[in-house]
Design a protein around this motif. Structure first.
Motif, mmCIF file in Angstrom:
data_model
loop_
_atom_site.group_PDB
_atom_site.id
_atom_site.type_symbol
_atom_site.label_atom_id
_atom_site.label_comp_id
_atom_site.label_asym_id
_atom_site.label_seq_id
_atom_site.Cartn_x
_atom_site.Cartn_y
_atom_site.Cartn_z
ATOM 1 N N LYS A 54 0.848 -1.187 0.000
ATOM 2 C CA LYS A 54 0.000 0.000 0.000
ATOM 3 C C LYS A 54 0.881 1.234 0.000
ATOM 4 O O LYS A 54 1.567 1.523 0.990
ATOM 5 C CB LYS A 54 -0.929 0.023 1.222
ATOM 6 N N ILE A 55 0.871 1.972 -1.107
ATOM 7 C CA ILE A 55 1.637 3.208 -1.225
ATOM 8 C C ILE A 55 0.714 4.366 -0.862
ATOM 9 O O ILE A 55 -0.329 4.561 -1.490
ATOM 10 C CB ILE A 55 2.197 3.390 -2.640
ATOM 11 N N ALA A 57 5.055 3.379 2.428
ATOM 12 C CA ALA A 57 4.182 2.247 2.124
ATOM 13 C C ALA A 57 4.204 1.239 3.260
ATOM 14 O O ALA A 57 5.178 1.147 4.009
ATOM 15 C CB ALA A 57 4.631 1.579 0.823
#
Length: 306
Positions: free
Chosen positions: A89-90, A190
């Motif tokens: 997840k950025i 992230a």
């Protein structure tokens, strides 16, 4: 939901050298040493998240997992790192404008911007929430397993965004400092988690388990604050970017009424999610008996000082 239009497209990033290979073309090196996050994060009292063990390994971006019309705090990709598959997840860049506006002058002066960011930035929210679950030996048991955090150079995120059609990393982009400073001085943050492909329908038994898991999360002083079907995969919560984790300045300073309303929100959202899914079940999360189990508070606002 998968971005099937781009499924199978890959971008290979060599994190150890901060460069990338995309379709055989070599990207420019990025000097990120001076801005890279190190150690446990965030740097404030309370739970923290450790760096991802393979943050220097090559990252192969396979496909986007978050929906094209996703309106969240970042974008999720399926990646291969060190021969294992993860969900990366950025996070979008954090804009503190609304959080600053929510605090009156004396409170903001007492709390300070550093603590405000540590308790409000969606990236730090996930770090603190998953950090607490790891401390409590609940990582991967009541929510998706988190493997730590990492960073990615901004110029490489531009390549990722172009390939996977993501262009909303920054709010009010023209005014953001990201465009006022050299690209290689910026990094995107992230979190690394397990990939859960099984988007199972809700049933009575799954709802019962999900309620149990949510209550166990809350017992650790972690309040997700964003319970909805799209934040679950395989009956496990996968998004904690809106979570408030104790100790939290707002929970310490707010009135008893605001405190109750805030921590009740998870349960109300859970029941709404179940109703909207049309599940035939008697399981209810929000009950008066649950509220009676809350830890006692003296109703006095905690005083903060720098």
């Amino acid at each position: 939901m998968l971005d099937t239009a781009k499924e199978g497209t890959t971008i290979l990033i060599d994190s150890s050298a901060s460069d990338a290979v995309q379709d055989g073309a070599h990207a420019a090196d990025a000097d990120v040493a001076s801005v890279e996050l190190r150690g446990l994060q965030p740097r404030c009292d309370g739970p923290k998240l450790h760096p991802f063990a393979h943050r220097r390994a090559k990252i192969k971006f396979v496909k986007r997992l978050s929906a094209p019309d996703h309106e969240g705090q970042g974008h999720v990709f399926q990646v291969d790192i060190a021969r294992k598959t993860y969900a990366l997840k950025i996070f979008n860049f954090y804009d503190d404008e609304s959080d600053v506006e929510d605090l009156v002058g004396p409170d903001l002066d007492a709390i300070g911007l550093d603590l405000l960011h540590a308790h409000s930035d969606p990236f730090y929210n996930e770090c603190r929430a998953f950090g607490k679950l790891i401390e409590s030996n609940l990582n991967g048991r009541v929510a998706v397993r988190c493997h730590g955090y990492t960073t990615i150079p901004a110029e490489l995120v531009h390549q990722i965004g172009h390939r996977f059609q993501v262009d909303d990393w920054i709010k009010d982009a023209e005014e953001h400092q990201y465009y006022q400073l050299p690209l290689h001085r910026q990094v995107f943050r992230a979190t690394v988690k397990d990939v859960i492909q099984d988007d199972v329908p809700l049933t009575h038994m799954r709802v019962k388990r999900m309620r149990r898991d949510l209550l166990r999360i809350r017992e650790q002083g972690v309040y997700p604050m964003d319970i909805k079907a799209s934040n679950y995969r395989g009956a496990l919560l996968v998004d904690l970017s809106s979570a408030r984790t104790e100790p939290h300045f707002w929970l310490d300073m707010c009135s008893w009424w605001d405190y109750e309303r805030t921590i009740d929100e998870d349960l109300v959202q859970f029941d709404k999610m179940v109703r909207e899914a049309g599940v035939k079940t008697s399981v209810i999360a929000f009950t008066k008996s649950y509220r009676s189990k809350l830890r006692p508070r003296d109703g006095v606002r905690k005083k903060y000082s720098k």
